[in-house]
Scaffold this active site. Structure first.
Site, PDB file in Angstrom:
ATOM      1  N   SER A  38      31.201  24.996  13.606  1.00  0.00           N
ATOM      2  CA  SER A  38      31.463  23.626  14.040  1.00  0.00           C
ATOM      3  C   SER A  38      31.331  22.680  12.853  1.00  0.00           C
ATOM      4  O   SER A  38      30.520  22.911  11.959  1.00  0.00           O
ATOM      5  CB  SER A  38      30.420  23.263  15.112  1.00  0.00           C
ATOM      6  N   GLN A  72      37.996  18.420   9.593  1.00  0.00           N
ATOM      7  CA  GLN A  72      37.931  17.388  10.629  1.00  0.00           C
ATOM      8  C   GLN A  72      38.177  16.016  10.001  1.00  0.00           C
ATOM      9  O   GLN A  72      37.413  15.595   9.126  1.00  0.00           O
ATOM     10  CB  GLN A  72      36.554  17.402  11.304  1.00  0.00           C
ATOM     11  N   TYR A 109      32.883   7.610  17.313  1.00  0.00           N
ATOM     12  CA  TYR A 109      33.569   7.133  16.100  1.00  0.00           C
ATOM     13  C   TYR A 109      34.874   6.450  16.525  1.00  0.00           C
ATOM     14  O   TYR A 109      35.175   6.367  17.723  1.00  0.00           O
ATOM     15  CB  TYR A 109      33.753   8.289  15.117  1.00  0.00           C
ATOM     16  N   ARG A 160      38.813  16.847  18.713  1.00  0.00           N
ATOM     17  CA  ARG A 160      37.498  16.894  19.365  1.00  0.00           C
ATOM     18  C   ARG A 160      37.339  15.645  20.216  1.00  0.00           C
ATOM     19  O   ARG A 160      37.578  14.533  19.751  1.00  0.00           O
ATOM     20  CB  ARG A 160      36.377  16.989  18.320  1.00  0.00           C
TER      21      ARG A 160
HETATM   22  C1  FMN Z   1      23.862  18.734  10.615  1.00  0.00           C
HETATM   23  C2  FMN Z   1      24.894  18.441  11.630  1.00  0.00           C
HETATM   24  C3  FMN Z   1      26.019  17.714  11.290  1.00  0.00           C
HETATM   25  C4  FMN Z   1      27.023  17.467  12.206  1.00  0.00           C
HETATM   26  N1  FMN Z   1      28.175  16.842  11.821  1.00  0.00           N
HETATM   27  C5  FMN Z   1      29.224  16.781  12.662  1.00  0.00           C
HETATM   28  C6  FMN Z   1      30.498  16.374  12.215  1.00  0.00           C
HETATM   29  O1  FMN Z   1      30.708  16.162  11.053  1.00  0.00           O
HETATM   30  N2  FMN Z   1      31.489  16.269  13.114  1.00  0.00           N
HETATM   31  C7  FMN Z   1      31.299  16.587  14.440  1.00  0.00           C
HETATM   32  O2  FMN Z   1      32.237  16.478  15.229  1.00  0.00           O
HETATM   33  N3  FMN Z   1      30.115  17.018  14.874  1.00  0.00           N
HETATM   34  C8  FMN Z   1      29.098  17.145  14.011  1.00  0.00           C
HETATM   35  N4  FMN Z   1      27.907  17.670  14.440  1.00  0.00           N
HETATM   36  C9  FMN Z   1      27.817  18.162  15.812  1.00  0.00           C
HETATM   37  C10 FMN Z   1      28.111  19.658  15.834  1.00  0.00           C
HETATM   38  O3  FMN Z   1      29.419  19.945  15.379  1.00  0.00           O
HETATM   39  C11 FMN Z   1      27.939  20.229  17.241  1.00  0.00           C
HETATM   40  O4  FMN Z   1      28.884  19.638  18.091  1.00  0.00           O
HETATM   41  C12 FMN Z   1      26.536  19.987  17.782  1.00  0.00           C
HETATM   42  O5  FMN Z   1      25.557  20.217  16.790  1.00  0.00           O
HETATM   43  C13 FMN Z   1      26.249  20.896  18.974  1.00  0.00           C
HETATM   44  O6  FMN Z   1      26.398  22.240  18.608  1.00  0.00           O
HETATM   45  P1  FMN Z   1      25.113  23.209  18.328  1.00  0.00           P
HETATM   46  O7  FMN Z   1      24.260  23.158  19.547  1.00  0.00           O
HETATM   47  O8  FMN Z   1      25.729  24.564  18.096  1.00  0.00           O
HETATM   48  O9  FMN Z   1      24.414  22.678  17.142  1.00  0.00           O
HETATM   49  C14 FMN Z   1      26.879  17.909  13.527  1.00  0.00           C
HETATM   50  C15 FMN Z   1      25.731  18.603  13.894  1.00  0.00           C
HETATM   51  C16 FMN Z   1      24.763  18.903  12.958  1.00  0.00           C
HETATM   52  C17 FMN Z   1      23.567  19.708  13.382  1.00  0.00           C
END
Ligand code: FMN
Ligand code: FAD
Length: 834
Positions: A494, A572, A653, A701
């Site tokens: 992700s 993205q 955003y 997304r």
């Molecule tokens: C360090 C970090 C940075 C993230 N940056 C983004 C991002 O750049 N774009 C986005 O759509 N989501 C971002 N997210 C959200 C993740 O893509 C994901 O949707 C969210 O962490 C839930 O998934 P998980 O439970 O597997 O962590 C970020 C999450 C984390 C932990």
């Protein structure tokens, strides 16, 4: 100590037994308004797990309960003309009447006083009924069930809520000895009817019929008497009843009420069982919950030393009751949550009827998230093997053409070393037949492997034993084609902001971060939120794609990924809108307040949160400029070699803030109704899609909900419209996340918590749109569960990839899946073909 129980259901009686057993000096009276043989309903069902608690709490009643059990280990699902049987589960059932009789007998043995035909309507009556020369009772148990009068009397204190289910159900009995827990899904001219049925006594089974409100009305059941209901259901389920009679016992059509209370105790009054909480019958847990409450309450008394001397033991009752709630509350919430998910599944089951019966059954069995692909494999490896084979065959249809370098072995099990033709007599051989229909309905029932009463608890498989060898590749490894792009498997890294760029250019950190995750085996790695203009960044550390230097830096990462891994790489693209101009997360993540701050843009001039800078409401020129910046960034991403781009329309955003009614309050054609709010994001999507090469796929997304339905936020139903609209414009992948537009959002977190949104979109939109789920998908087991159940086509994992970049290589090793590409440097660790 004098105790009065208002209500002699499982909760009140079981507590009386446990308390009297542990503290014989207590005087306990149970008041039950009914007669001893006058009870509603038919059977109750317990799982193996539950029984262990009962054995410990009171071996005597446990022995009686088990003596009267009907045991079975199979679940049969009838859907359309097919029946799919799953084995290896452990259940037992007995009649509610028998259970209560066992408790009555045990109460008498122990010296608990039972008063039948004694209705207690309020606290004063309870106090009077249980009082004696020494004053009122020390403890009053509100064990008076769902419609508890005592709870209602102190509603201001207990703060109960009742959430009514959307479906209608009727609890009947069938004079037929089923051999399995049986689910029947039957489509009719009025709509879908479903039956939850299980045996509980010789020649008697519980037969709960359920349908949605409109089906119920269309079939005329809203006007039906008990006799009409029996006639209707006997006719509808004639082939399953096989001539058996349906019987009633106050069998009215109802909606299921989920009861919750903020507080479970008030002075010396305590709520127990259904008075405190209910859980939908599809997880069969109401009686278990009531009995486990009794265990917890008795245990709380055990933890607190009684005070006083000759007059008998006296507890600090309010302290004990607080301890009881504390020890029990979270467990109950968890069960209620699982029950709610299960209830939702049944309320929406018509959505899944187009699934293959095998997938439908897997979906049904894993509905409440308590059973996953791995758990089910422990119980019923043959069924999971069939599901995996079916999934692999479906995926192979979309496999690359012959000669393609990557993953062409998928779907060709021999080439991968998978056992394609199990030896005769093995479990896999027994279930390798074409899957739908597995067997004609009637013979399947008659031939049930485990007739009631034949199983013993010991015979039920041990959930801790090593999982059986796999016969087919796990769904995680299925390839997926998206336009000209072939993904090796269904795991996606992700997008994750690293806040470590210099002037928007990714550097060494990004190379190692993304490179190692690509090497780790994911089918697709999506580079972080990368902004299309300098003012579109969240922080000064965010990556960008507005100049050629940034494109070249990205190109180096793309080249590494393509040259050293089997992963595809996407980027993205985003604009942070009113959530931009902030410090780095490890510096607080707050709006910049010094000279480095920049003006932000939004649909409306309203800040994200109180105290945040007020953004400028975008005019047409701003909209054109941002749209063109997205297009220019997409062209640069193409030149850098990216395989896919994802437009960020989530998390509050810029594009997301146009879609949500909480952040878009424009009065022009870009605000108001959902189609107006979508207009600008669609303009951006169309322009980017036109500029992005036709053979390369695009993802978007979204935040599927603001989790603020009560405040008029974006809802899951809205996101179905968003998805459908994007699909019609050529979207390939919808990446389904949630929240971010308002700091007030209250997501209900939990494992796989956003999967229901992906699931709904996947089934309601269809049309070839691949749906990606994300959010607390904790590893390969969750991925396999989601995919095999058909809840999503791809699973994005963020934080699990921060813990372990090699999630997929790990799964390849654990499941010995040899067709997964491994970097040549790591081959010594790769499993060998057998
Ligand atoms: C360090 C970090 C940075 C993230 N940056 C983004 C991002 O750049 N774009 C986005 O759509 N989501 C971002 N997210 C959200 C993740 O893509 C994901 O949707 C969210 O962490 C839930 O998934 P998980 O439970 O597997 O962590 C970020 C999450 C984390 C932990
Ligand atoms: C369709 C359906 C199927 C179900 N299937 C299952 C299942 O398979 N397994 C399972 O575990 N659970 C099942 N349940 C749930 C289960 O029946 C209840 O959750 C369970 O009985 C709760 O126990 P209780 O002691 O809290 O309340 P109850 O069993 O409701 O007992 C409360 C008692 O209090 C008495 N009472 C009420 N008011 C007064 C008063 N004012 N004075 C004196 N007495 C009073 C009532 O007569 C009743 O006997 C099912 C429920 C439904 C609706």
């Amino acid at each position: 100590m004098r105790i009065v129980s208002v209500g002699g259901g499982p909760g009140g009686l079981y507590f009386a037994i446990l308390m009297k057993r542990a503290h014989p000096e207590c005087a306990i009276t149970v008041h039950e308004r009914n007669r001893p043989d006058d009870t509603f309903g038919f059977g109750v069902v317990f799982s193996d797990e539950t029984l262990g608690n009962f054995e410990q709490a009171d071996p005597e009643s446990f022995a009686q309960i088990t003596k009267h059990f009907a045991y079975w280990g199979d679940i049969e699902t009838f859907v359309g003309d097919a029946c799919v049987r799953s084995t290896g589960h452990g259940f037992c059932g007995l009649s509610r009447m028998r259970l209560l009789q066992i408790f009555h007998e045990r109460c008498r043995q122990l010296g608990v006083e039972l008063r039948f035909g004694s209705e207690i309507k309020n606290l004063a009556e309870a106090a009077a009924a249980g009082g004696g020369p020494a004053g009122p009772p020390d403890l009053i148990l509100a064990a008076d069930g769902l419609n508890s009068a005592l709870r209602d009397e102190f509603a201001d204190h207990f703060r109960p809520t009742i959430e009514w289910g959307r479906a209608r159900f009727c609890w009947l009995g069938a004079r037929r000895q089923l051999g399995a827990f049986t689910f029947i899904f039957k489509e009719t001219e009025w709509g879908l009817f479903q039956v939850h049925s299980y045996p509980f006594e010789k020649n008697l089974s519980t037969w709960i019929v359920e349908c949605d409100e409109s089906t119920w009305r269309a079939a005329g059941l809203d006007q039906a008497t008990e006799a009409d209901t029996v006639a209707f259901c006997s006719d509808l389920f004639a082939e399953h009843l096989q001539g058996a009679e349906l019987v009633t016992n106050r069998s009215v059509w109802r909606s299921f009420p989920t009861v919750r209370n903020e507080r479970w105790h008030h002075g010396n009054v305590v709520l127990i069982g259904d008075a405190a909480h209910t859980a939908h019958f599809s997880i069969g847990s109401g009686t278990k919950l009531a009995m486990e409450d009794a265990i917890a309450l008795a245990a709380a008394f055990g933890r607190h030393a009684p005070r006083g001397g000759s007059g008998g033991a006296k507890w600090d009752v309010p302290a004990v009751l607080a301890d009881y709630q504390e020890s029990r509350y979270v467990d109950c919430l968890k069960i209620q949550k699982a029950a709610r998910v299960s209830q939702d599944w049944f309320e929406n089951s018509s959505r899944y009827l187009q699934q293959d019966p095998l997938q439908f059954t897997f979906n049904l069995l894993t509905r409440s998230k308590k059973i996953t692909w791995e758990n089910l494999r422990q119980r019923d490896p043959a069924l999971v093997d069939r599901v995996d084979r079916w999934f692999a065959d479906q995926a192979a249809v979309h496999a690359p053409p012959p000669g393609a370098p990557l993953h062409s072995a998928y779907g060709n099990r021999k080439a991968q070393g998978w056992d394609d033709a199990p030896a005769a007599g093995t479990a896999a051989a027994a279930t390798a037949a074409p899957m739908a229909p597995t067997a004609p309905a009637a013979p399947t029932v008659a031939a049930s492997a485990n007739p009631v009463g034949e199983r013993s608890i010991e015979a039920i498989p041990d959930a801790d034993k090593a999982p059986p060898a796999l016969k087919a590749p796990p769904p995680l490894f299925a390839p997926l084609r998206l336009r000209g792009l072939q993904l090796a498997n269904r795991v996606v890294v992700s997008p994750m902001c690293q806040y470590s760029a210099t002037d928007g250019a990714p550097g060494e950190w990004h190379l190692v971060h993304l490179g190692s995750r690509a090497v780790g085996g994911a089918g697709l790695v999506i580079g972080e939120m990368t902004d299309v203009t300098p003012h579109g960044r969240i922080t000064l550390g965010c990556t960008g794609m507005w100049n050629d230097a940034q494109a070249a830096a990205w190109g180096r990462i793309v080249a590494f990924v393509h040259g050293n891994s089997g992963a595809a790489i996407g980027l993205q693209l985003a604009h942070a809108g009113r959530k931009g101009s902030c410090t780095l997360p490890w510096e607080g993540g707050e709006p910049l307040r010094d000279g480095r701050a920049w003006p932000t843009l939004a649909p409306t001039a309203e800040p994200f949160a109180p105290g945040w800078p007020v953004p400028r409401a975008m005019d047409r020129a701003d909209m054109d400029a941002v749209r063109d910046a997205f297009v220019a960034a997409a062209r640069r991403a193409d030149h850098a070699g990216f395989d896919l781009i994802e437009l960020h329309m989530a998390h509050g955003y810029l594009l997301s803030s146009f879609i949500s009614p909480l952040s878009n309050r424009r009065t022009d054609e870009y605000g108001g109704s959902l189609d107006h709010r979508l207009r600008y994001p669609l303009e951006v999507f169309d322009a980017v899609r036109a500029a992005w090469p036709a053979h390369k796929p695009m993802s978007v997304r979204i935040s599927a909900t603001d989790w603020l339905d009560d405040e008029g936020g974006l809802t899951a139903a809205d996101s179905v419209v968003v998805a459908r609209t994007l699909r019609e414009r050529g979207l390939d992948v919808l990446d389904v996340s949630s929240a971010g537009n308002s700091p007030r959002s209250q997501p209900v977190y939990g494992r796989m918590y956003q999967v229901p949104f992906a699931d709904r979109i996947r089934h309601e939109v269809g049309g070839g749109l691949a749906v990606m789920s994300v959010g607390a998908i904790q590893g390969p087991d969750h991925v396999n569960t989601i995919l095999a159940a058909g809840r999503a086509d791809l699973c994005a994992l963020a934080r699990p990839h921060l813990v372990d970049p090699h999630v997929v290589l790990g799964a390849s090793a654990a499941y010995e899946y040899v067709a997964q590409p491994w970097p040549k440097q790591y081959l010594p660790a790769k499993p060998k073909p057998k």
